[in-house]
Design a protein around this motif. Structure first.
Motif, PDB file in Angstrom:
ATOM      1  N   GLN A  95       0.826  -1.209   0.000  1.00  0.00           N
ATOM      2  CA  GLN A  95       0.000   0.000   0.000  1.00  0.00           C
ATOM      3  C   GLN A  95       0.860   1.258   0.000  1.00  0.00           C
ATOM      4  OE1 GLN A  95      -2.256  -1.052   3.483  1.00  0.00           O
ATOM      5  NE2 GLN A  95      -4.007  -1.783   2.297  1.00  0.00           N
ATOM      6  N   ILE A  96       2.010   1.200   0.649  1.00  0.00           N
ATOM      7  CA  ILE A  96       2.952   2.315   0.586  1.00  0.00           C
ATOM      8  C   ILE A  96       3.409   2.524  -0.848  1.00  0.00           C
ATOM      9  CG2 ILE A  96       5.298   3.032   1.214  1.00  0.00           C
ATOM     10  CD1 ILE A  96       4.791   1.714   3.972  1.00  0.00           C
ATOM     11  N   ASP A  97       3.676   1.448  -1.554  1.00  0.00           N
ATOM     12  CA  ASP A  97       4.067   1.548  -2.962  1.00  0.00           C
ATOM     13  C   ASP A  97       2.967   2.202  -3.786  1.00  0.00           C
ATOM     14  OD1 ASP A  97       6.504   0.334  -2.465  1.00  0.00           O
ATOM     15  OD2 ASP A  97       5.787  -1.673  -2.968  1.00  0.00           O
ATOM     16  N   ASP A  98       1.721   1.787  -3.559  1.00  0.00           N
ATOM     17  CA  ASP A  98       0.598   2.394  -4.283  1.00  0.00           C
ATOM     18  C   ASP A  98       0.530   3.891  -4.002  1.00  0.00           C
ATOM     19  OD1 ASP A  98      -0.102  -0.093  -5.248  1.00  0.00           O
ATOM     20  OD2 ASP A  98      -1.704  -0.424  -3.776  1.00  0.00           O
ATOM     21  N   MET A  99       0.658   4.258  -2.735  1.00  0.00           N
ATOM     22  CA  MET A  99       0.591   5.654  -2.336  1.00  0.00           C
ATOM     23  C   MET A  99       1.696   6.472  -2.998  1.00  0.00           C
ATOM     24  SD  MET A  99       1.020   7.201   1.496  1.00  0.00           S
ATOM     25  CE  MET A  99       2.780   6.864   1.368  1.00  0.00           C
ATOM     26  N   ALA A 100       2.921   5.953  -2.960  1.00  0.00           N
ATOM     27  CA  ALA A 100       4.055   6.673  -3.549  1.00  0.00           C
ATOM     28  C   ALA A 100       3.907   6.801  -5.061  1.00  0.00           C
ATOM     29  CB  ALA A 100       5.357   5.970  -3.199  1.00  0.00           C
ATOM     30  N   ASP A 101       3.411   5.753  -5.719  1.00  0.00           N
ATOM     31  CA  ASP A 101       3.222   5.797  -7.173  1.00  0.00           C
ATOM     32  C   ASP A 101       2.187   6.841  -7.561  1.00  0.00           C
ATOM     33  OD1 ASP A 101       5.084   3.781  -7.479  1.00  0.00           O
ATOM     34  OD2 ASP A 101       3.599   2.181  -7.702  1.00  0.00           O
ATOM     35  N   ILE A 102       1.079   6.885  -6.819  1.00  0.00           N
ATOM     36  CA  ILE A 102       0.045   7.876  -7.117  1.00  0.00           C
ATOM     37  C   ILE A 102       0.569   9.282  -6.877  1.00  0.00           C
ATOM     38  CG2 ILE A 102      -2.207   8.769  -6.403  1.00  0.00           C
ATOM     39  CD1 ILE A 102      -3.015   5.872  -5.758  1.00  0.00           C
ATOM     40  N   LEU A 103       1.292   9.475  -5.776  1.00  0.00           N
ATOM     41  CA  LEU A 103       1.825  10.795  -5.473  1.00  0.00           C
ATOM     42  C   LEU A 103       2.799  11.249  -6.551  1.00  0.00           C
ATOM     43  CD1 LEU A 103       1.809  13.122  -3.482  1.00  0.00           C
ATOM     44  CD2 LEU A 103       3.526  11.916  -2.127  1.00  0.00           C
ATOM     45  N   ARG A 104       3.638  10.342  -7.017  1.00  0.00           N
ATOM     46  CA  ARG A 104       4.569  10.685  -8.103  1.00  0.00           C
ATOM     47  C   ARG A 104       3.797  11.145  -9.333  1.00  0.00           C
ATOM     48  NH1 ARG A 104       9.714   9.950  -9.958  1.00  0.00           N
ATOM     49  NH2 ARG A 104      10.338   9.025  -7.963  1.00  0.00           N
ATOM     50  N   ARG A 105       2.768  10.385  -9.697  1.00  0.00           N
ATOM     51  CA  ARG A 105       2.002  10.747 -10.886  1.00  0.00           C
ATOM     52  C   ARG A 105       1.283  12.079 -10.687  1.00  0.00           C
ATOM     53  NH1 ARG A 105       2.188  11.455 -15.869  1.00  0.00           N
ATOM     54  NH2 ARG A 105       0.244  11.145 -17.036  1.00  0.00           N
ATOM     55  N   GLY A 106       0.772  12.328  -9.469  1.00  0.00           N
ATOM     56  CA  GLY A 106       0.104  13.595  -9.207  1.00  0.00           C
ATOM     57  C   GLY A 106       1.038  14.781  -9.344  1.00  0.00           C
ATOM     58  N   ILE A 107       2.278  14.621  -8.896  1.00  0.00           N
ATOM     59  CA  ILE A 107       3.269  15.703  -9.039  1.00  0.00           C
ATOM     60  C   ILE A 107       3.643  15.891 -10.505  1.00  0.00           C
ATOM     61  CG2 ILE A 107       5.601  16.448  -8.420  1.00  0.00           C
ATOM     62  CD1 ILE A 107       5.253  14.904  -5.779  1.00  0.00           C
ATOM     63  N   GLU A 108       3.795  14.788 -11.231  1.00  0.00           N
ATOM     64  CA  GLU A 108       4.123  14.890 -12.664  1.00  0.00           C
ATOM     65  C   GLU A 108       3.024  15.611 -13.425  1.00  0.00           C
ATOM     66  OE1 GLU A 108       6.804  10.791 -13.168  1.00  0.00           O
ATOM     67  OE2 GLU A 108       4.638  10.771 -13.585  1.00  0.00           O
ATOM     68  N   LEU A 109       1.777  15.298 -13.127  1.00  0.00           N
ATOM     69  CA  LEU A 109       0.662  15.966 -13.802  1.00  0.00           C
ATOM     70  C   LEU A 109       0.617  17.449 -13.452  1.00  0.00           C
ATOM     71  CD1 LEU A 109      -2.100  13.228 -13.381  1.00  0.00           C
ATOM     72  CD2 LEU A 109      -0.992  13.943 -15.522  1.00  0.00           C
ATOM     73  N   THR A 110       0.966  17.778 -12.221  1.00  0.00           N
ATOM     74  CA  THR A 110       1.019  19.183 -11.813  1.00  0.00           C
ATOM     75  C   THR A 110       2.129  19.915 -12.567  1.00  0.00           C
ATOM     76  OG1 THR A 110       0.144  18.673  -9.617  1.00  0.00           O
ATOM     77  CG2 THR A 110       1.359  20.741  -9.856  1.00  0.00           C
ATOM     78  N   MET A 111       3.278  19.283 -12.727  1.00  0.00           N
ATOM     79  CA  MET A 111       4.352  19.894 -13.516  1.00  0.00           C
ATOM     80  C   MET A 111       3.904  20.130 -14.940  1.00  0.00           C
ATOM     81  SD  MET A 111       7.924  18.146 -12.148  1.00  0.00           S
ATOM     82  CE  MET A 111       7.495  16.502 -12.726  1.00  0.00           C
ATOM     83  N   ASP A 112       3.195  19.163 -15.502  1.00  0.00           N
ATOM     84  CA  ASP A 112       2.680  19.323 -16.872  1.00  0.00           C
ATOM     85  C   ASP A 112       1.726  20.507 -16.953  1.00  0.00           C
ATOM     86  OD1 ASP A 112       4.120  17.095 -17.607  1.00  0.00           O
ATOM     87  OD2 ASP A 112       2.399  15.724 -17.548  1.00  0.00           O
ATOM     88  N   ASP A 113       0.837  20.636 -15.960  1.00  0.00           N
ATOM     89  CA  ASP A 113      -0.110  21.751 -15.934  1.00  0.00           C
ATOM     90  C   ASP A 113       0.634  23.087 -15.912  1.00  0.00           C
ATOM     91  OD1 ASP A 113      -2.181  19.964 -15.847  1.00  0.00           O
ATOM     92  OD2 ASP A 113      -2.552  20.196 -13.693  1.00  0.00           O
ATOM     93  N   LEU A 114       1.598  23.209 -15.007  1.00  0.00           N
ATOM     94  CA  LEU A 114       2.319  24.467 -14.839  1.00  0.00           C
ATOM     95  C   LEU A 114       3.110  24.825 -16.091  1.00  0.00           C
ATOM     96  CD1 LEU A 114       3.653  24.021 -11.179  1.00  0.00           C
ATOM     97  CD2 LEU A 114       1.641  25.302 -11.938  1.00  0.00           C
ATOM     98  N   ALA A 115       3.717  23.808 -16.724  1.00  0.00           N
ATOM     99  CA  ALA A 115       4.477  24.055 -17.962  1.00  0.00           C
ATOM    100  C   ALA A 115       3.546  24.474 -19.094  1.00  0.00           C
ATOM    101  CB  ALA A 115       5.252  22.801 -18.340  1.00  0.00           C
ATOM    102  N   ARG A 116       2.397  23.799 -19.208  1.00  0.00           N
ATOM    103  CA  ARG A 116       1.439  24.121 -20.266  1.00  0.00           C
ATOM    104  C   ARG A 116       0.880  25.526 -20.110  1.00  0.00           C
ATOM    105  NH1 ARG A 116      -1.223  20.047 -19.587  1.00  0.00           N
ATOM    106  NH2 ARG A 116      -2.872  20.854 -18.226  1.00  0.00           N
ATOM    107  N   GLU A 117       0.726  25.960 -18.875  1.00  0.00           N
ATOM    108  CA  GLU A 117       0.182  27.307 -18.607  1.00  0.00           C
ATOM    109  C   GLU A 117       1.281  28.369 -18.637  1.00  0.00           C
ATOM    110  OE1 GLU A 117      -1.891  27.041 -14.892  1.00  0.00           O
ATOM    111  OE2 GLU A 117      -2.905  25.184 -15.497  1.00  0.00           O
ATOM    112  N   GLY A 118       2.501  27.960 -18.881  1.00  0.00           N
ATOM    113  CA  GLY A 118       3.611  28.908 -18.959  1.00  0.00           C
ATOM    114  C   GLY A 118       4.029  29.483 -17.634  1.00  0.00           C
ATOM    115  N   LEU A 119       3.722  28.772 -16.549  1.00  0.00           N
ATOM    116  CA  LEU A 119       4.033  29.269 -15.209  1.00  0.00           C
ATOM    117  C   LEU A 119       5.360  28.743 -14.676  1.00  0.00           C
ATOM    118  CD1 LEU A 119       0.483  28.870 -13.621  1.00  0.00           C
ATOM    119  CD2 LEU A 119       1.540  30.976 -14.465  1.00  0.00           C
ATOM    120  N   TRP A 120       5.889  27.696 -15.305  1.00  0.00           N
ATOM    121  CA  TRP A 120       7.066  27.034 -14.747  1.00  0.00           C
ATOM    122  C   TRP A 120       7.791  26.273 -15.852  1.00  0.00           C
ATOM    123  CZ3 TRP A 120       7.931  21.619 -13.602  1.00  0.00           C
ATOM    124  CH2 TRP A 120       9.041  21.386 -12.764  1.00  0.00           C
ATOM    125  N   ARG A 121       9.110  26.341 -15.822  1.00  0.00           N
ATOM    126  CA  ARG A 121       9.901  25.664 -16.844  1.00  0.00           C
ATOM    127  C   ARG A 121      10.614  24.428 -16.331  1.00  0.00           C
ATOM    128  NH1 ARG A 121      12.940  30.598 -20.130  1.00  0.00           N
ATOM    129  NH2 ARG A 121      11.024  31.656 -20.840  1.00  0.00           N
TER     130      ARG A 121
END
Length: 474
Positions: free
Chosen positions: A447-473
């Motif tokens: 379950q720790i593995d599941d939690m860490a995997d989801i958190l990683r993906r959530g951060i990656e998606l947030t990075m994608d959002d910020l890059a797409r909106e031109g807020l972060w490189r």
């Protein structure tokens, strides 16, 4: 309009129209904690319908890992039948007694079991209803004791920037998060705040040992400047929880304790979060940090969140000093209607059975895997540091790595990550640019593995959002 559900069971079996009515009721009548004035009394936060083990189910039917364990508190996990059964049995046996002139068996038995786990000599307990009232009680006891001893000026309280100690007036005055005081009054004249012991934010070029020396020297200087005769207590979370899971430098807490002892200042260990298994022990002060505080505040995990209960462990010598004083008539005029509540204490006793019966050992066994899986998230460009201890951790995101200071952009980063993670099956506690994780102690390695995997993906998606909106490189 749908009929208003009258009971929880009725609401749970209602159709979608009735469930929408629950949202309307919340928006129309419910004032939630920590609202902003623009929506106070007119908001309906995400609704949870059920829980089991480390999981909760939301109103949309999604099964989510409870990353924060409610509010650091569901240590034994959701839907523990043995806890529910004890609660019901005690309610049928004795549902309440006034602690002003009677007592009950569960509170007396629990006091001895807590004393057995506390540092030697910290062997008495005053029960409260939660963490804020526990801290308030400890502070009022300090004031009372100094009044009885004829030291009416020895009342200043030393806390730290970044710390959190509660929402009642005096406990909230100790809080060291700037936003907590932006619009709220406090007893600022009674509190001195030291620097936050956060190694990640220490000045460039300063080593960890040197940083610790600075923090201790700062306290020593405050004692010399304000006067030891005016300082009554120093309060510290062994690990700062809501401040971002700040683990202090090695030796820091012990050295602060020694300064307190040298100058007759009470050391209050605020273990509202760190007690009852979060760091693998019932109390972390002695077993993890080698401390013998004068008082220990606790709440949250004492009942795993199944019933509101808190308390203050008090060194017996402090009570003995009062009994030997010249003011036998002096009254500690402090109490709560629900102090020593028989149901709360009965649940706490069963919760201790669960902890002692293998859950503490399990928590210690999986904590290294928990920390290492989350630490691996530091390879993501948005993550500045992952830190933690036991089964509590913080993922601090930093958009500006040049100045190492959070930008305005960071204010929404945690919420964005939480939003993505909820879609993927994980509840995250966002604190501005930080994500705090403190799951139920029952969590398994898988379950720790599941939690860490989801958190990683959530951060990656947030990075994608910020890059797409031109807020972060990145």
């Amino acid at each position: 309009m749908a009929a208003i559900p009258k009971t929880i069971r009725e609401a749970g079996s209602a159709g979608e129209e009735a469930k929408d009515e629950l949202t309307r009721l919340a928006e129309g009548h419910l004032v939630q904690p920590w609202p902003v004035s623009g929506s106070i009394g007119a908001e309906a936060r995400g609704r949870l319908e059920a829980g089991e083990g480390i999981y909760v189910t939301d109103a949309a039917g999604r099964r989510l890992i409870d990353g924060p364990a409610g509010m650091w508190c569901v240590n034994a996990g959701h839907r523990r039948k043995e806890l529910a059964d004890v609660m019901a049995a005690q309610a049928m046996e004795l549902s309440y007694n006034s602690p002003w002139y009677t007592t009950n068996a569960p509170s007396a038995i629990l006091s001895k079991r807590l004393a057995d786990h506390a540092p030697q000599g910290v062997d008495h307990v005053f029960y409260t209803t939660g963490g804020s009232s526990a801290v308030e009680t400890a502070l009022r006891f300090m004031q009372f004791a100094n009044n009885v001893k004829g030291r009416g000026e020895k009342k200043l309280i030393v806390s730290r920037q970044g710390g959190y100690h509660g929402s009642t007036y005096l406990s909230a005055s100790l809080n060291g998060r700037p936003r907590d005081h932006d619009w709220m009054d406090s007893a600022s004249d009674q509190v001195i705040k030291l620097a936050c012991p956060n190694p990640f934010r220490r000045p460039d070029g300063v080593g960890a040992a040197e940083f610790c020396d600075y923090l201790v020297a700062e306290f020593r200087n405050v004692i010399e400047t304000a006067g030891a005769e005016r300082i009554g207590a120093f309060i510290a979370e062994p690990v700062m929880a809501s401040g971002g899971v700040i683990v202090p430098p090695d030796g820091y807490l012990f050295r602060m304790r020694e300064l307190c002892r040298e100058h007759d200042i009470l050391f209050i260990a605020d273990e509202v979060v760190t007690a009852f298994g979060r760091l693998g022990h019932v109390f972390a002060s002695q077993d993890v940090f080698g401390l013998d505080p004068d008082m220990i505040t606790f709440a949250k995990g004492v009942t795993s969140g199944y019933f509101p209960l808190g308390g203050v462990m008090i060194a017996g010598r402090l009570l003995e000093e009062l009994r030997r004083s010249n003011h036998s008539e002096a009254m500690f005029a402090h109490g709560l209607t629900y102090s020593s509540h028989p149901i709360g204490c009965a649940v706490a006793l069963k919760n201790l059975d669960i902890l002692e019966g293998g859950l503490l050992e399990h928590a210690r066994a999986v904590s290294s895997h928990f920390q290492s899986r989350l630490k691996a998230l530091e390879d993501l460009p948005l993550v500045g540091e992952v830190r933690g201890m036991g089964l509590m951790a913080c993922i601090e995101c930093v958009a500006d790595r040049v100045s190492n200071n959070p930008l305005t952009l960071d204010l929404e980063v945690g919420k964005r990550i939480d939003g993505h993670c909820q879609e993927l099956g994980l509840l995250v506690r966002p604190l501005i640019n930080m994500c705090v994780m403190s799951p139920p102690l029952t969590i398994t390695q898988a379950q720790i593995d599941d939690m860490a995997d989801i958190l990683r993906r959530g951060i990656e998606l947030t990075m994608d959002d910020l890059a797409r909106e031109g807020l972060w490189r990145g």
